[in-house]
Structure formats: C-alpha cells, structure tokens
Design a protein around this motif. Structure first.
Motif, PDB file in Angstrom:
ATOM      1  N   THR A 295     -50.002 -70.481  -5.496  1.00 41.29           N
ATOM      2  CA  THR A 295     -49.982 -69.388  -6.435  1.00 41.29           C
ATOM      3  C   THR A 295     -48.738 -69.230  -7.506  1.00 41.29           C
ATOM      4  OG1 THR A 295     -51.334 -68.136  -4.875  1.00 41.29           O
ATOM      5  CG2 THR A 295     -50.086 -66.763  -6.546  1.00 41.29           C
ATOM      6  N   GLU A 296     -47.744 -69.645  -6.892  1.00 43.09           N
ATOM      7  CA  GLU A 296     -46.536 -69.626  -7.849  1.00 43.09           C
ATOM      8  C   GLU A 296     -46.564 -70.970  -8.556  1.00 43.09           C
ATOM      9  OE1 GLU A 296     -42.809 -69.830  -5.501  1.00 43.09           O
ATOM     10  OE2 GLU A 296     -41.715 -68.983  -7.395  1.00 43.09           O
ATOM     11  N   GLU A 297     -47.098 -72.067  -8.092  1.00 38.29           N
ATOM     12  CA  GLU A 297     -47.303 -73.188  -9.115  1.00 38.29           C
ATOM     13  C   GLU A 297     -48.253 -72.526 -10.202  1.00 38.29           C
ATOM     14  OE1 GLU A 297     -46.861 -76.761  -5.788  1.00 38.29           O
ATOM     15  OE2 GLU A 297     -48.923 -75.952  -6.281  1.00 38.29           O
ATOM     16  N   ALA A 298     -49.242 -72.015  -9.828  1.00 36.27           N
ATOM     17  CA  ALA A 298     -50.566 -71.509 -10.834  1.00 36.27           C
ATOM     18  C   ALA A 298     -49.509 -70.873 -11.875  1.00 36.27           C
ATOM     19  CB  ALA A 298     -51.501 -71.041 -10.151  1.00 36.27           C
ATOM     20  N   LEU A 299     -48.737 -69.981 -11.421  1.00 41.31           N
ATOM     21  CA  LEU A 299     -48.141 -69.080 -12.391  1.00 41.31           C
ATOM     22  C   LEU A 299     -47.204 -69.937 -13.359  1.00 41.31           C
ATOM     23  CD1 LEU A 299     -46.912 -66.506 -13.646  1.00 41.31           C
ATOM     24  CD2 LEU A 299     -45.093 -66.567 -11.645  1.00 41.31           C
ATOM     25  N   TYR A 300     -46.556 -70.844 -13.085  1.00 43.45           N
ATOM     26  CA  TYR A 300     -45.518 -71.820 -13.881  1.00 43.45           C
ATOM     27  C   TYR A 300     -46.683 -72.690 -14.601  1.00 43.45           C
ATOM     28  CZ  TYR A 300     -41.317 -69.683 -11.850  1.00 43.45           C
ATOM     29  OH  TYR A 300     -40.465 -68.737 -11.914  1.00 43.45           O
ATOM     30  N   LEU A 301     -47.695 -72.938 -14.101  1.00 46.80           N
ATOM     31  CA  LEU A 301     -48.658 -73.861 -15.070  1.00 46.80           C
ATOM     32  C   LEU A 301     -49.215 -72.914 -16.133  1.00 46.80           C
ATOM     33  CD1 LEU A 301     -50.530 -75.871 -12.163  1.00 46.80           C
ATOM     34  CD2 LEU A 301     -48.817 -76.635 -14.073  1.00 46.80           C
ATOM     35  N   GLY A 302     -49.228 -71.572 -15.830  1.00 44.42           N
ATOM     36  CA  GLY A 302     -50.057 -70.760 -17.029  1.00 44.42           C
ATOM     37  C   GLY A 302     -48.735 -70.564 -18.004  1.00 44.42           C
ATOM     38  N   ILE A 303     -47.634 -70.334 -17.406  1.00 49.85           N
ATOM     39  CA  ILE A 303     -46.587 -70.023 -18.275  1.00 49.85           C
ATOM     40  C   ILE A 303     -46.139 -71.021 -19.322  1.00 49.85           C
ATOM     41  CG2 ILE A 303     -43.905 -69.593 -18.292  1.00 49.85           C
ATOM     42  CD1 ILE A 303     -44.272 -67.899 -15.820  1.00 49.85           C
ATOM     43  N   ARG A 304     -46.362 -72.534 -18.746  1.00 49.16           N
ATOM     44  CA  ARG A 304     -45.971 -73.523 -19.371  1.00 49.16           C
ATOM     45  C   ARG A 304     -47.197 -73.709 -20.708  1.00 49.16           C
ATOM     46  NH1 ARG A 304     -46.515 -79.021 -15.964  1.00 49.16           N
ATOM     47  NH2 ARG A 304     -44.837 -77.924 -14.992  1.00 49.16           N
ATOM     48  N   ASN A 305     -47.902 -72.841 -20.648  1.00 46.99           N
ATOM     49  CA  ASN A 305     -49.101 -73.058 -21.693  1.00 46.99           C
ATOM     50  C   ASN A 305     -49.075 -71.796 -22.490  1.00 46.99           C
ATOM     51  OD1 ASN A 305     -51.569 -74.860 -21.497  1.00 46.99           O
ATOM     52  ND2 ASN A 305     -50.946 -74.614 -19.495  1.00 46.99           N
ATOM     53  N   ALA A 306     -48.039 -70.776 -22.356  1.00 46.04           N
ATOM     54  CA  ALA A 306     -47.609 -69.696 -23.277  1.00 46.04           C
ATOM     55  C   ALA A 306     -46.728 -70.067 -24.456  1.00 46.04           C
ATOM     56  CB  ALA A 306     -47.083 -68.594 -22.547  1.00 46.04           C
ATOM     57  N   VAL A 307     -47.363 -71.062 -25.352  1.00 42.01           N
ATOM     58  CA  VAL A 307     -46.643 -71.423 -26.409  1.00 42.01           C
ATOM     59  C   VAL A 307     -47.302 -71.342 -27.751  1.00 42.01           C
ATOM     60  CG1 VAL A 307     -45.334 -73.294 -25.297  1.00 42.01           C
ATOM     61  CG2 VAL A 307     -47.339 -73.750 -26.141  1.00 42.01           C
ATOM     62  N   GLU A 308     -46.468 -71.109 -28.788  1.00 43.48           N
ATOM     63  CA  GLU A 308     -47.108 -70.852 -30.125  1.00 43.48           C
ATOM     64  C   GLU A 308     -48.138 -71.814 -30.586  1.00 43.48           C
ATOM     65  OE1 GLU A 308     -45.787 -68.637 -33.702  1.00 43.48           O
ATOM     66  OE2 GLU A 308     -44.965 -70.725 -33.918  1.00 43.48           O
ATOM     67  N   GLY A 309     -49.406 -71.585 -31.046  1.00 45.19           N
ATOM     68  CA  GLY A 309     -50.341 -72.585 -31.417  1.00 45.19           C
ATOM     69  C   GLY A 309     -51.448 -72.783 -30.275  1.00 45.19           C
TER      70      GLY A 309
END
Ligand code: MF3
Ligand code: CO
Length: 237
Positions: free
Chosen positions: A114-128
């Motif tokens: 679950t924590e890994e999934a959060l960080y993978l999600g965050i990694r995709n929170a970029v402009e564009g």
C-alpha cells in the motif's frame, strides 16, 4: 499548504511513536489534538460533516474513518492513522498504517504494497500527465500483488477546502482524465484490502470495514504538482 502539511507530518510521526500494545485509540486522539494545536493548527476533521474527533484510527478490517475510543491496540494489529490540519486558510491531509508489535507476513506485505502504491501514484503526479495515470499506477501495483483497491472512497483535490475537485480514484485507465497542471494540490490515498474491495459502514455512521473481514491498509500524502518532481507537502523534510 506547506506549513499545514509540515504540522500533519510532525504530528503523524509523533503518533506513530505512540503505537504499541495497550495504548487506547483515545490516547492517540488526545495527542493528535494537542499536537496540532500546540503547533498553531486546527484539526481539520473535527466537526467535518459531524465527525467527532481530530484523527481517524482504523484497526485491522476497518478501512477508514474509525472513531477513537477506549479500545486498546493489541499485538498483531495494524492501525491506520489519518490526520488533517487547517492552518492560515489551507489544509494538509495524510495517513499512515502502522504495525502493532509483531504482525503476520500477509499484513506486513499489505502495508508494504500500500505504501509502495502511494509512492508510485505520487510519481505520476507531474505536469502533462493525466489524472488517471495516478489511479492506474496505484491499481496496477496493488492488483499484481494480489490485493484489491477500495472503490467506495477516493483521493481528492485539497487546498482552501479539505475536499476539492477532482476526485482521485485508486483505479482507472492510464492516459484518461483531466490533464495535470503545475500548482495543483492533490491528496493521494490508496486504501487497499487484503481480500475483496467491498466495504460497508458500521452503525456508528462512520467506520468503514471490509465486508469479508480481512485487513485493510491506508497511506496518504498531500502533494503539489510541478513541471518537475512532485513536492510531498506532508513528508518530514
Ligand atoms: N483523510 C480522509 C479524507 O481525506 C478523512 C476525512 S473524513 C473526516 O477524506 F470526516 F474524518 F474528516
Ligand atoms: Co484525504
């Protein structure tokens, strides 16, 4: 938002250190409320739609929105602690799931994934990127690990309100959804069940539990989208 987020991070860290067998969730609530106010913030959850406490503590099969009580944590439990702070017109919101003493292997795996999934999600929170790039990254990691993502609750925009548009599901198709822009602030919060994704609400009107009684975990950060790396506003710097 950075200031509100920093308070969330500091207080959550102090609550993590309180987690041990024998402590009541009400004792954690007391420390949460005091820790927020000492730092000049206001608990964001207290009174929100009538929620009665400053923190949500959800144990084992409880998914989210567990209300602090006289219940004592026990060895082998997992405790999800969700905290929101309001400061100078802005909100911060984050959650962690914490093992109590020794936990079984599957529960440890559930927390890790679950924590890994959060960080993978965050990694995709970029402009564009598209919004559901975040959702898809979370869902993919969770499901390939044999767990399921909760559908009934979602992440959200956050800023001058605790919950703003857009909703951020933890499931969806990459390449879909609104385009992310620099300056957007998002609360990304995978809620992951060891068994089925189905949840129901207890008679207290708040506590969400898994229908199959299996365990659930929850990690959340408030993040700011930029043209570069996302900024995690609720991370201890
Ligand atoms: N962190 C949760 C959320 O983002 C909890 C808020 S519900 C409350 O929605 F009622 F407790 F405030
Ligand atoms: Co939230």
């Amino acid at each position: 938002m950075a200031k509100a987020g920093r308070i969330v991070a500091e207080v959550l860290e102090s609550l993590r250190e309180m987690v041990r067998a024998g402590v009541t969730t009400r004792e954690i609530e007391g420390a949460a409320d005091a820790g927020i106010r000492e730092r000049g913030g206001t608990p964001a959850f207290k009174g929100y739609r009538g929620y009665p406490a400053s923190v949500c503590i959800s144990i084992n099969e409880q998914v989210v929105h567990g209300i602090p009580s006289a219940r004592r944590l026990r060895d082998g439990d997992i405790a999800s602690i969700d905290l929101g702070v309001y400061l100078d017109g802005f909100y911060g919101d984050a959650a962690i799931s914490v093992p109590v003493g020794e936990i079984d292997r599957q529960s440890a795996e559930l927390l890790r994934v679950t924590e890994e999934a959060l960080y993978l999600g965050i990694r995709n929170a970029v402009e564009g990127n598209r919004l559901y790039d975040i959702s898809a990254a979370v869902q993919r990691h969770v499901e390939k690990s044999g767990f399921s993502v909760v559908r009934m609750f979602v992440g959200h925009g956050i800023g001058r309100e605790l919950h703003e548009e857009p909703q951020i599901p933890n499931y969806g198709s990459a390449g879909q959804g609104p385009r992310l822009k620099s300056g957007m602030t998002l609360a990304i919060e995978p809620m992951v069940n060891a068994g089925s994704f189905e949840v129901r609400i207890l008679d207290d009107g708040w506590t969400a539990v898994t229908v199959d009684g299996k365990k659930s975990a929850h990690f959340e950060h408030t993040v700011a989208v930029t043209h570069d790396e996302p900024i995690i506003l609720t991370k201890l710097q």
